[in-house]
Design a protein around this motif. Structure first.
Motif, mmCIF file in Angstrom:
data_model
loop_
_atom_site.group_PDB
_atom_site.id
_atom_site.type_symbol
_atom_site.label_atom_id
_atom_site.label_comp_id
_atom_site.label_asym_id
_atom_site.label_seq_id
_atom_site.Cartn_x
_atom_site.Cartn_y
_atom_site.Cartn_z
ATOM 1 N N PHE A 156 120.912 0.407 -130.642
ATOM 2 C CA PHE A 156 121.607 -0.619 -131.155
ATOM 3 C C PHE A 156 120.894 -1.043 -132.478
ATOM 4 O O PHE A 156 121.833 -1.414 -133.541
ATOM 5 C CB PHE A 156 121.926 -1.753 -130.162
ATOM 6 N N THR A 157 119.850 -1.152 -132.451
ATOM 7 C CA THR A 157 118.909 -1.691 -133.709
ATOM 8 C C THR A 157 119.229 -0.620 -134.751
ATOM 9 O O THR A 157 119.444 -1.015 -135.970
ATOM 10 C CB THR A 157 117.449 -1.789 -133.519
ATOM 11 N N ALA A 158 119.425 0.426 -134.616
ATOM 12 C CA ALA A 158 119.662 1.772 -135.595
ATOM 13 C C ALA A 158 121.120 1.552 -136.069
ATOM 14 O O ALA A 158 121.284 1.569 -137.249
ATOM 15 C CB ALA A 158 119.459 2.973 -135.088
ATOM 16 N N TYR A 159 122.028 1.139 -135.106
ATOM 17 C CA TYR A 159 123.231 0.922 -135.567
ATOM 18 C C TYR A 159 123.517 -0.162 -136.570
ATOM 19 O O TYR A 159 124.228 -0.159 -137.576
ATOM 20 C CB TYR A 159 124.309 0.843 -134.385
ATOM 21 N N LEU A 160 122.898 -1.296 -135.911
ATOM 22 C CA LEU A 160 122.945 -2.529 -136.817
ATOM 23 C C LEU A 160 122.368 -2.438 -138.455
ATOM 24 O O LEU A 160 123.038 -2.926 -139.246
ATOM 25 C CB LEU A 160 122.203 -3.812 -136.023
ATOM 26 N N SER A 161 121.240 -1.746 -138.383
ATOM 27 C CA SER A 161 120.717 -1.314 -139.742
ATOM 28 C C SER A 161 121.670 -0.448 -140.439
ATOM 29 O O SER A 161 121.909 -0.879 -141.751
ATOM 30 C CB SER A 161 119.501 -0.469 -139.360
ATOM 31 N N ILE A 172 129.687 -8.397 -146.375
ATOM 32 C CA ILE A 172 129.685 -8.812 -144.993
ATOM 33 C C ILE A 172 127.964 -8.658 -144.398
ATOM 34 O O ILE A 172 127.542 -7.610 -144.804
ATOM 35 C CB ILE A 172 130.544 -7.986 -144.062
ATOM 36 N N HIS A 173 127.654 -9.836 -144.121
ATOM 37 C CA HIS A 173 126.171 -9.687 -143.482
ATOM 38 C C HIS A 173 126.092 -9.472 -142.259
ATOM 39 O O HIS A 173 126.712 -9.608 -141.291
ATOM 40 C CB HIS A 173 125.369 -11.020 -143.822
ATOM 41 N N VAL A 174 124.945 -8.563 -142.036
ATOM 42 C CA VAL A 174 124.633 -7.997 -140.478
ATOM 43 C C VAL A 174 123.109 -8.615 -140.357
ATOM 44 O O VAL A 174 122.240 -8.325 -141.013
ATOM 45 C CB VAL A 174 124.776 -6.633 -140.324
ATOM 46 N N VAL A 217 116.521 -9.232 -140.389
ATOM 47 C CA VAL A 217 115.817 -8.739 -139.340
ATOM 48 C C VAL A 217 115.351 -10.269 -138.645
ATOM 49 O O VAL A 217 114.318 -10.720 -139.488
ATOM 50 C CB VAL A 217 114.979 -7.711 -139.293
ATOM 51 N N LEU A 218 115.520 -10.484 -137.667
ATOM 52 C CA LEU A 218 114.884 -12.057 -137.131
ATOM 53 C C LEU A 218 113.835 -11.672 -135.782
ATOM 54 O O LEU A 218 114.390 -11.206 -134.609
ATOM 55 C CB LEU A 218 115.831 -12.889 -136.765
ATOM 56 N N TYR A 219 112.584 -11.804 -136.059
ATOM 57 C CA TYR A 219 111.840 -11.868 -134.762
ATOM 58 C C TYR A 219 111.634 -13.606 -134.461
ATOM 59 O O TYR A 219 111.395 -14.051 -135.315
ATOM 60 C CB TYR A 219 110.363 -11.238 -135.216
ATOM 61 N N VAL A 220 112.259 -13.760 -133.318
ATOM 62 C CA VAL A 220 112.399 -15.350 -132.993
ATOM 63 C C VAL A 220 110.732 -15.990 -133.082
ATOM 64 O O VAL A 220 110.620 -16.810 -133.658
ATOM 65 C CB VAL A 220 113.218 -15.539 -131.843
ATOM 66 N N LEU A 221 110.058 -15.410 -132.389
ATOM 67 C CA LEU A 221 108.582 -15.893 -132.261
ATOM 68 C C LEU A 221 107.752 -14.905 -133.118
ATOM 69 O O LEU A 221 107.796 -13.809 -133.054
ATOM 70 C CB LEU A 221 107.935 -16.004 -131.031
ATOM 71 N N TRP A 222 107.383 -15.396 -134.202
ATOM 72 C CA TRP A 222 106.588 -14.580 -135.457
ATOM 73 C C TRP A 222 105.571 -13.544 -135.005
ATOM 74 O O TRP A 222 105.376 -12.441 -135.390
ATOM 75 C CB TRP A 222 105.890 -15.663 -136.543
ATOM 76 N N MET A 223 104.817 -14.161 -133.858
ATOM 77 C CA MET A 223 103.825 -12.993 -133.174
ATOM 78 C C MET A 223 104.475 -11.779 -132.981
ATOM 79 O O MET A 223 103.600 -10.626 -132.776
ATOM 80 C CB MET A 223 102.791 -13.748 -132.402
ATOM 81 N N TRP A 224 105.615 -11.731 -132.414
ATOM 82 C CA TRP A 224 106.241 -10.391 -131.920
ATOM 83 C C TRP A 224 106.115 -9.259 -133.062
ATOM 84 O O TRP A 224 106.249 -8.186 -132.649
ATOM 85 C CB TRP A 224 107.490 -10.749 -131.290
ATOM 86 N N ARG A 225 106.449 -9.724 -134.318
ATOM 87 C CA ARG A 225 106.334 -8.877 -135.301
ATOM 88 C C ARG A 225 105.047 -8.096 -135.301
ATOM 89 O O ARG A 225 104.828 -6.782 -135.605
ATOM 90 C CB ARG A 225 106.341 -9.640 -136.726
ATOM 91 N N TYR A 226 103.993 -8.797 -135.252
ATOM 92 C CA TYR A 226 102.347 -8.264 -135.203
ATOM 93 C C TYR A 226 102.229 -7.612 -134.058
ATOM 94 O O TYR A 226 101.662 -6.536 -134.100
ATOM 95 C CB TYR A 226 101.752 -9.439 -135.381
#
Ligand SMILES: NC(=O)c1ccc[n+]([C@@H]2O[C@H](COP(=O)([O-])OP(=O)(O)OC[C@H]3O[C@@H](n4cnc5c(N)ncnc54)[C@H](OP(=O)(O)O)[C@@H]3O)[C@@H](O)[C@H]2O)c1
Length: 244
Positions: A156-161, A172-174, A217-226
């Protein structure tokens, strides 16, 4: 004001999103399998925020109904938010194809099916809209505890990208959302670290802001990105021995 379609509207995150968008005076179309259960929410949104709201029947696994569902919407959506998801049981899914297929059908096939329809509709009608998909950090690396769900979310992530790339030149923004843990029915009973866990209200506000800023791309809590950066960098020979 925008017309907002929320798919999987009985989920805790969807309810918070409906309030967030209604508070900001947008029109809300709520879609779920048991759409009768949406009626109290629709009445509440109308009275509380003085907006238009609708309850609609939608099943992510009934792919053949998706085009008709979209064509019969009461209003043409400017914002489509794909919230539905199914965590399922990985061990059961390994032995029982029905469970494995359901995990893939809800999280990947169903999401692609309805968002293809939404994207084609926006292209055909020159709608400079927004498509939001709630994916998961689970899609960033397969783990023994949830690799069926994780692999569907990876797809799903690859599809959205790709969809974002395809629709960019049409205005159109995704937005791809990777929430980390959220305190909802899906995670009930799981021992979640509170510092890594967001509330549905927090997720909804972050999505609203990210969509307005056209974030990709949104990581809701910033620490998840790291955290995910570290998880992705562990060599496979070591990773396969971990109990994650
Ligand atoms: N909770 C977390 O920690 C977490 C973390 C990362 C990502 N996510 C994602 O966030 C999204 C929202 O999840 P949540 O935590 O709010 O979970 P939730 O409360 O369990 O909601 C999941 C929703 O998906 C709906 N759904 C399942 N199968 C469906 C189908 N065939 N057709 C239509 N709707 C269907 C369910 O509908 P019914 O009400 O009819 O059962 C339910 O309302 C999901 O995409 C999930 O994968 C959650």
């Amino acid at each position: 004001m925008a017309n907002v379609l929320i798919l999987g509207a009985l989920s805790d995150v969807a309810k918070a999103l409906a309030h967030e968008y209604a508070f900001n005076k947008h029109t809300i179309m709520l879609a779920a399998r048991q759409y009768q259960r949406l009626e109290p929410m629709v009445s509440d949104l109308k009275i509380r925020y003085n907006i238009q709201a609708y309850a609609l029947e939608f099943d992510a696994e009934k792919f053949e109904t998706h085009e008709q569902f979209y064509n019969q919407l009461p209003l043409s959506p400017d914002v489509v938010i794909c919230v539905f998801g199914y965590l399922g049981n990985t061990d059961k899914g390994l032995e029982d194809w029905t469970e494995a297929k359901k995990i893939m059908d809800v999280n990947y096939v169903g999401a692609v099916s309805i968002l293809n329809v939404a994207a084609s509709f926006m292209l055909k009608h020159n709608t400079q809209g927004t498509i939001i998909g709630i994916s998961s950090v689970a899609g960033e690396r397969g783990r023994q505890s949830n690799f069926l769900y994780g692999s569907a979310k990876a797809g799903f992530t690859a599809y959205l990208s790709g969809l974002r790339n395809k629709l960019f030149y049409h205005g159109i923004h995704v937005l791809t959302v990777k929430p980390g843990f959220i305190k909802t029915a899906m995670t009930e009973g799981m021992p979640l670290n509170p510092k890594l866990t967001a509330t549905p209200q927090h997720v909804a506000k972050a999505i609203y802001r990210a969509a307005a800023k056209k974030q990709n791309v949104l990581y809701v809590l910033w620490m998840w990105r790291y955290i995910m950066c570290i998880i992705r960098s562990i060599p496979e020979g070591m990773f396969k021995k971990l109990k994650l």
